[in-house]
Design a protein around this motif. Sequence first.
Motif, mmCIF file in Angstrom:
data_model
loop_
_atom_site.group_PDB
_atom_site.id
_atom_site.type_symbol
_atom_site.label_atom_id
_atom_site.label_comp_id
_atom_site.label_asym_id
_atom_site.label_seq_id
_atom_site.Cartn_x
_atom_site.Cartn_y
_atom_site.Cartn_z
ATOM 1 N N LEU A 62 -3.982 -10.131 -9.124
ATOM 2 C CA LEU A 62 -4.060 -8.682 -8.959
ATOM 3 C C LEU A 62 -3.913 -7.971 -10.288
ATOM 4 O O LEU A 62 -4.631 -7.018 -10.597
ATOM 5 C CB LEU A 62 -2.947 -8.182 -8.021
ATOM 6 N N ARG B 73 -5.662 0.137 1.391
ATOM 7 C CA ARG B 73 -5.849 1.550 1.082
ATOM 8 C C ARG B 73 -6.645 2.168 2.225
ATOM 9 O O ARG B 73 -7.677 1.620 2.625
ATOM 10 C CB ARG B 73 -6.621 1.682 -0.223
ATOM 11 N N GLY C 265 0.860 -1.185 0.000
ATOM 12 C CA GLY C 265 0.000 0.000 0.000
ATOM 13 C C GLY C 265 0.888 1.225 0.000
ATOM 14 O O GLY C 265 2.091 1.134 0.247
ATOM 15 N N THR D 175 -1.598 -1.301 -10.913
ATOM 16 C CA THR D 175 -0.945 -2.375 -11.670
ATOM 17 C C THR D 175 -0.804 -2.042 -13.145
ATOM 18 O O THR D 175 -0.293 -2.851 -13.910
ATOM 19 C CB THR D 175 -1.749 -3.673 -11.534
ATOM 20 N N ILE E 40 -3.505 -5.916 -0.798
ATOM 21 C CA ILE E 40 -3.377 -4.490 -1.092
ATOM 22 C C ILE E 40 -4.253 -3.702 -0.130
ATOM 23 O O ILE E 40 -5.419 -4.027 0.073
ATOM 24 C CB ILE E 40 -3.756 -4.193 -2.549
ATOM 25 N N LEU F 95 5.380 -2.051 -5.808
ATOM 26 C CA LEU F 95 4.610 -3.141 -6.420
ATOM 27 C C LEU F 95 5.520 -4.198 -7.022
ATOM 28 O O LEU F 95 5.281 -5.404 -6.885
ATOM 29 C CB LEU F 95 3.669 -2.588 -7.493
ATOM 30 N N VAL G 34 -6.751 -0.577 -7.613
ATOM 31 C CA VAL G 34 -5.764 -1.622 -7.874
ATOM 32 C C VAL G 34 -5.354 -1.584 -9.346
ATOM 33 O O VAL G 34 -4.176 -1.739 -9.693
ATOM 34 C CB VAL G 34 -6.319 -3.007 -7.486
#
Lengths: 645, 328, 348
Positions: C256, C243, C65, C269, C241, C229, C265
């Motif tokens: 993911l 937040r 995160g 990514t 993940i 990441l 997300v």
Amino acid sequence: MTILTADLVPSSRRFDRRWSIPVVLVAWWLVWRFGFGTHNLPNGGPTFIQDWFLRIRNAADAGRDSSPLFIYFFNPIAKTTGSVISSMMSLTTNLGWTGITGIASAISLWVAGWRHGLLTAVGFISFGVLGLEAESMQTLVQIIVAVFLSLLIGIPLGVWAGVSNGFSRVVTPVLDIMQILPTFAYLPLITLFFLIGPASGTIATMIYAIPPAIRLTAAGIREVSTATVEASESLGATKWQRLTDVQLPMAKRTIVLGVNQTMMAALSMITIAALIAAPGLGASVISALIKLDVGAAFNAGLAIVCMAIVFDRVTTAASVRTERASRAGGAASQRTRLLRYGAGIGLIALGVILPGINRSLATFPDRWVHGTRNPVNSVANWTQLHWYGATSWLTTTVTHWLIDPLQSLLSNTPWPVVVLGLALLAYFVGGLRPAIVTAGCLMGAILMGLWPSSMTTLASVLIGALFTMIIGIGFGVWLGRSRMADQLIRPILDAGQVMPPFVYLVPCLALFGATRFTGIVAALVYASPAVIKIVAEGIRSVPANTTESAISSGSNSWQTIVKVQLPMARGMLLVALNQGIIFVLAMVVVGGLVGAGGLGFDVVNGFAQSVFAGTGLAAGLAIVFLGIMLDRITQSAGRSRRTTD
Amino acid sequence: MRRMASLRAAALLACTGVLLAACAGTSNTAASTPATSSSAKPCGTVNIADNPWVGYEADVAVVSYLLKTKLGCTVNISKIDEQVSWQGFGTGQVDVILENWGHADLVTKYITTQKVAQDFGSQGNQGIIGWYVPAWMATKYPDITNWQNLNKYSSLFVTSESGGKGQLLDGDPSYVTNDAALITGLKLNYKVVVGGSEAALIKSLQTATQQTKALLFYFYEPQWALANLKVARVTLPPYTAGCDANPKSMACDYPPYPLNKVVRVAWANSGSPAVNLVQNFKWTNDDQNKVAEMIANENMTDDQAAQKWVDANPTVWKAWFAGTGLTP
Amino acid sequence: MNVEPEPAISVRGLWKVFGPHPERIVGSPEAELSRADLREQTGCTAAVRDVNFDVAPGEVFVVMGLSGSGKSTLVRCLTRLVEPTAGQITFEGEDIVAADQARLRELRRHRFSMVFQHFGLLPHRKVIDNVAYGLEVRGMNKADRHARAHEVVELVGLQGYEQAYPDQLSGGMQQRVGLARALAVDPDLLFFDEPFSALDPLIRRGMQDEVLRLHHEVKKTMIFITHDLSEALKLGDRILIMRDGAAVQLGRPDELVGAPADDYVADFTRDVPKSHVLTLRWIARPPVVGEPLDGPELPATTIIRDAIRDVMHATAPVKVMSNGQLLGLVDHEDVLRVIAGEPQPVSV
């Protein structure tokens, strides 16, 4: 000043508030203009606190032969301290000046290295050269005992304050009181509890010297990196293991700085301790003061300065060495260490054996004595004769244009308006908390029954702080920008900081008369050095590349100072302001001795006359209230600034 | 590391040893031998308070010199303020105050109530309190020394502290003062400004003399500074008994203050010959001023000044030995 | 029967709220407020809100995160360096939240250990004594703990530096000391709190490889916190993940990247080269009518990047097989589309 600090804030959140401070001031002025002199509290309004203090004092006086508190607590403390001091004093006499010098130099050599060993030797010999060998030794013994006891109490309490937020909250206001409450206010009480003599002197000194030990130990413990503390915790260390393995070793340097500050605080008390028969250099200063002998007072003051410089440099160097040694595992090689220890032992042996061979060597040779009394007196007389015109003009001008108007504004506005006005200013500078503290402290001053005195003193303190800042910024910028200036001026600043105020009290009186301005001048002499140093530090800590970029974009020196260095050092400027105020406040009582009136005079009066003992103590507390108020306002100004950055 | 640590310990041990040796070897030599001459009773220790003004220091210098050299007493001198000195009667740390200026409150507390101290009679000095101007003013304005003319000259005495009125400078708060009440009672256009210390008074007088500045100030005799600085006293309406009854307003001069000695009761009953000497101690303002002047202006130590005075004035001090069993 | 092994650590309904009276927040309507609103209304900050997950033995579990997402607080809650406000933490069947101080110390001394972002070394002790510190705290004698410390020092490649002081080492080497200190106590569970974010990229990569190697050698369960990441994808068997204190998505790296739970997300990514993470399963499509089905077979778990050569060389679309079943086909264009970073039709 409040305006000045507010102007430093360009952030948008504060923009609208910038106007609120002038608005408050203008409104206040209007009330003053039209409500002049109404609703004022006379001195001695509510006096029940003063009466209460007086009753306590009298009860202690009457009960000291019968109360178990005295028989089993105060008297044994006084007796033990007294006998420790007197046996140490006879030890120093027996060791002679060579023995003491040898031992002191050897210790410095061990803890701080060759250069500081030499410095110590020179410093200790200077006591004899100034003709004050015996007095210096008496002072030295008392300082050692007071510092030792202060550390014995202060370091454990500091550790506690470092690990416990609760205790820290409880102890902080107590430390504030211990540091701000003028010694004069409780000196008669101390002799009542701990008898007249060196024991009382030591205890009075400890009251002032313990707080820095506690504060710096706590700060040292707290500033240990949380990562390391967490790491030890994550490995399952107990609280005790955490303390001994992590917090204490890593706080060592700061704790040694605390030792340094404790020593300096103890040294600054020796003239006051002399008022209750503590012998030594302080007594020499007082004895010269009553004869108005500036030269003799300066001579004794110089010995104090020498002692302070030795203490300061050696402990500072020791602190740096602790840090370096603990990180690099002792950079020095075995051979040089052996040499150091050997040389130290040699010094001691030599120093101690010499007077054993010939007893006359124990006393400092007369023909080496070269006091500074006569030349200083000549300079003082010349200055007084030729500068008086200029200085008396300055006194009149500053009093007329600054002191009188501000004092009138504070004293002749109805008191509720003053409380409201100052609380509002505090609110706009620092927020709700300081505003509440301000109002509370002012109500405290009212409760003490000393409102007019408090306002007189507040006016003087604010103006003193203003001048201190002007001088501090002027010299501080110079010192911060020029290495050479720094090296040139710094010893003078050191001397100014530790020279007992009683030494320059008479010259100040000579030049400025018995006036409120004299009190301010004395405060300036005392407070400016610290402020100059802090400002210089702030200027120096501005990153070089920022300054370089300003210069490369064509700024001249003035622009660089005003647009880059000062704004970037504003955090330190606020620290300087805060410290400046506290130092000026510390001189309020000295001001009371030279015509400044106000709370300072009330304290002096309480010291002089037992019927006013209660008033003196109340005035001391009123000074504490003013101190806490000004401290919290300036501190919160610093904080709110940081959060808006 | 460990080796170094033990080395350090050894070093410390060695030092301690040396120190102890030094201590043991010489500590006996410090004891002093009294110079007693004849058949006097043993004197013991006398604790004398030394209050911070030079005149008092002169008292102490002479009395302690005689006690030490003639009666073989051990004299402890405590440099302390007046209030603290009186406290010393309670704690047993002070036996003698040689020059007491009134202090009705302390008299009540320690003599009347606690009964630890007692009045030991006059010491001969007369405290003369009053208002003074530097001598040059009396020369230039001959009528200024009469209080009735003070209002005429008040503008001369205006300072930054006096708020437009004439300034009357007061000194150390421990001295008796009725000045504010006097100003009210005499309807003077003056304001009392507190200097806060004797130093403030004397320095102001020095400046006023040196720079020919106007100064009206509260002052007193005996006073060593008057040896160098010439002053003129302002005449106030004469003192009559009870004229100073109203603390808010009065219109008469200060009465002369007979300065007295105060001693601790237990000490007074100790039978030491020092008690007699202190009881007999009596001299004049002139005597005191002479000794004080030597201490303050001629840079003599207390003992040197005392010796010089003792050598020059045998008739004065020999009378003090009545009852001590010693005839010097 | 449950085929899943018992989790090494299991977290249920975990909350951490900072501020006055934090316990009143959990379970109240205010718990639903956004972080900013909660702060405005109650003066409290919810650093961790209602987080649930299990970590299997031997797994590398990554919590990822941005700063302020609550991941560091989460990992501190697990060892109770920070006291959780509410929730359950079960370690090998034992309730960690209920453990008293003595038991907690016991667990920290023997079962958990942690590697910190800023190393947290003792500057006044030599490397060897830093590494042995955890053993010293346990009360192990000096000879034994130094022997053990020497083994670990060697394991992390610090031999020759035993007598140095931390300040004399580079950042990367200091973190090796931190790692060695954590390994020395032979824990069952290793926590890493952004251990490499203070290091230079090159050194960081080396240290990541080191962790992978160690994981391979010592087979410890690891919980690894990072804001990076690529580090998460490289190390994690599974990734959580976070937040604003809450879990946004929990899954394998390819899940993911291939199926982001929300825009947050997805945003995260987007820049990941998908061919490096996704397997053929993610791009296999049903055969189009008339398409040849005689191409080579590849397992569905093959990462796209590794299949490129085969797909490009094959004359017919590659058959993606899973457990002997045909999952679908992949041809040149499918692969190129991935590499070109075009949005993929989500299958499964």
